[in-house]
Scaffold this active site. Sequence first.
Site, PDB file in Angstrom:
ATOM      1  N   LEU A   1       1.109  -0.757  -0.086  1.00 14.13           N
ATOM      2  CA  LEU A   1       0.365   0.515   0.527  1.00 14.13           C
ATOM      3  C   LEU A   1       0.805   1.161  -0.533  1.00 14.13           C
ATOM      4  O   LEU A   1       0.086   2.491  -0.335  1.00 14.13           O
ATOM      5  CB  LEU A   1      -0.832  -0.258   1.300  1.00 14.13           C
TER       6      LEU A   1
ATOM      7  N   LYS B   1       4.984   2.767   0.474  1.00 16.60           N
ATOM      8  CA  LYS B   1       7.008   2.725   1.257  1.00 16.60           C
ATOM      9  C   LYS B   1       7.070   3.914   1.718  1.00 16.60           C
ATOM     10  O   LYS B   1       6.932   4.785   1.601  1.00 16.60           O
ATOM     11  CB  LYS B   1       7.908   2.367  -0.213  1.00 16.60           C
ATOM     12  N   GLY B   2       7.956   3.925   2.699  1.00 15.43           N
ATOM     13  CA  GLY B   2       9.109   4.523   3.573  1.00 15.43           C
ATOM     14  C   GLY B   2      10.244   4.241   3.537  1.00 15.43           C
ATOM     15  O   GLY B   2      10.217   3.283   3.690  1.00 15.43           O
ATOM     16  N   THR B   3      10.988   5.214   4.024  1.00 15.97           N
ATOM     17  CA  THR B   3      12.152   4.851   4.246  1.00 15.97           C
ATOM     18  C   THR B   3      12.481   3.513   5.543  1.00 15.97           C
ATOM     19  O   THR B   3      13.637   2.612   5.610  1.00 15.97           O
ATOM     20  CB  THR B   3      12.819   6.194   5.262  1.00 15.97           C
TER      21      THR B   3
ATOM     22  N   LYS C   1       7.456  -0.924   4.996  1.00 18.78           N
ATOM     23  CA  LYS C   1       6.638  -1.305   4.467  1.00 18.78           C
ATOM     24  C   LYS C   1       4.740  -0.952   4.540  1.00 18.78           C
ATOM     25  O   LYS C   1       5.521  -1.328   5.790  1.00 18.78           O
ATOM     26  CB  LYS C   1       6.170  -1.476   3.166  1.00 18.78           C
ATOM     27  N   VAL C   2       4.104  -0.287   3.707  1.00 19.35           N
ATOM     28  CA  VAL C   2       3.207  -0.734   4.403  1.00 19.35           C
ATOM     29  C   VAL C   2       2.163  -2.249   3.365  1.00 19.35           C
ATOM     30  O   VAL C   2       2.391  -1.611   2.675  1.00 19.35           O
ATOM     31  CB  VAL C   2       1.573   0.484   4.097  1.00 19.35           C
TER      32      VAL C   2
ATOM     33  N   ASP D   1      -1.805  17.793  10.680  1.00 17.34           N
ATOM     34  CA  ASP D   1      -1.581  16.968   9.009  1.00 17.34           C
ATOM     35  C   ASP D   1      -2.710  16.892   8.914  1.00 17.34           C
ATOM     36  O   ASP D   1      -2.989  15.053   8.308  1.00 17.34           O
ATOM     37  CB  ASP D   1      -0.316  16.010   8.896  1.00 17.34           C
TER      38      ASP D   1
END
Length: 628
Positions: free
Chosen positions: A59, A61-63, A66-67, A175
């Site tokens: 779903l 991606k990040g540093t 992942k999701v 946010d």
Amino acid sequence: MESLVFARRSGPTPSAAELARPLAEGLIKSPKPLMKKQAVKRHHHKHNLRHRYEFLETLGKGTYGKVKKARESSGRLVAIKSIRKDKIKDEQDLMHIRREIEIMSSLNHPHIIAIHEVFENSSKIVIVMEYASRGDLYDYISERQQLSEREARHFFRQIVSAVHYCHQNRVVHRDLKLENILLDANGNIKIADFGLSNLYHQGKFLQTFCGSPLYASPEIVNGKPYTGPEVDSWSLGVLLYILVHGTMPFDGHDHKILVKQISNGAYREPPKPSDACGLIRWLLMVNPTRRATLEDVASHWWVNWGYATRVGEQEAPHEGGHPGSDSARASMADWLRRSSRPLLENGAKVCSFFKQHAPGGGSTTPGLERQHSLKKSRKENDMAQSLHSDTADDTAHRPGKSNLKLPKGILKKKVSASAEGVQEDPPELSPIPASPGQAAPLLPKKGILKKPRQRESGYYSSPEPSESGELLDAGDVFVSGDPKEQKPPQASGLLLHRKGILKLNGKFSQTALELAAPTTFGSLDELAPPRPLARASRPSGAVSEDSILSSESFDQLDLPERLPEPPLRGCVSVDNLTGLEEPPSEGPGSCLRRWRQDPLGDSCFSLTDCQEVTATYRQALRVCSKLT
């Protein structure tokens, strides 16, 4: 891996009548909505999660990781967010992750993403969250371009209900944007990404300037302290404008124009009038004391039109979209009595930027722009000191910088998510100045908008640093913080094989106390001292996408309970908010910046290639003197 499980605190079991009573009263009638009570408790048994979940797709991606969409053995679909501890850069990121887990697990609302379980071992943190199958609100509006007023009201009521609930529990989101608002299978709102959220207190100011540029309030872009809820109210005004009109209210192509528009409350004239224009104007008031609160919004006639009750109570819409009783008319009359103040004198001038800034002959209808969250600085400036400091000396030595523009165009296709970085914040609560009438001095303005990055997912947004790990070169962010006050880099050896980083008492007040003192980080039970860099058991590139849970064992923990009135850290300094006009210092504070090779060393001819630099320079001067 250790797991955090959301179990109720032990104690006498309440009766069915006691449980039903607060539910019948509703969110609005209850002065302090109930939050889930949890306590930290260590389970001594291990959990092998390999056979509990079947991974289906990625779903986001990040540093940090992942999701992934996954299916439990029971058949329930969930979103699993994995965080690799060796990717956590410093204790600020760690505290940021823990705060998001604590706040989201404490909130219990049908329109807020729920956290089911959190697992942890020496190398990973795995968060099992509620799955929203229909994506985010950005994509939903992108496909339809514009919503009907009835559908816009339906979404806005649910958003207001969730944010109002947060404010009743002294939580400010900070946010709110389309990308962080998800839709479940039934088309209901689910607010996600509480990575920038914080607790607020009346009589105290927050010093954190974070969020997303197009949704940021005048207090944020001008570096002024704020209480908290008013910045969410402004973001709700931007969201309502988008829901009703299908476009952004402010011009995000140039940061100077954007700051000016937000500071003056000069949003675009809507292409078509709407009955919601009055509420939009009230939410986008420049003066935060005159801006609509969530209580005002929840009782506004437009929000409750066609519903028998106001937001947060038992809702039963009538056929045809018209109220079937006098309750809506009475609510409207009550609102008109309370809002007799002149709305047109609020400083929010509705200017037609189609005529002033539109290119000749071109289409002037703006599209939606996907927003990335504002970064938080590594260290907060002292607000009390900054309020009395002279900013003239600060601005004198800051060189100008060319405008950084976002790409133009209408809605873009969704691409792989890339999370933006945030830095954890020092204590950000400060007392209100003794003289309320004395305005805080304007802070040096710096660039707001930077190069855009890939889109974010609501599951993977604010808490994640940028892919490159850069502090000052990420996209679509505000960056603030004095480089001279930044902390020295942490030894990377601290990032390897850290155990139990989520096991501390988990109190919000503890977070501020821990970060106030210089500490290293590792386990939150016992922060580990610095140790030399050790070789990882395997390189990061060898980790498979499907090895989030692999065959590792997990310990199971309960989440911490929520304490009243805990002082939380801020996240961004005041000095560095609305622009990036000076190059960052290369001191020890810029440890997260990507190293770049000097371009002189790579050029075809450079003084660095010469044996005698001084002689070459003098020879060049002689040649120049002869030519002149």
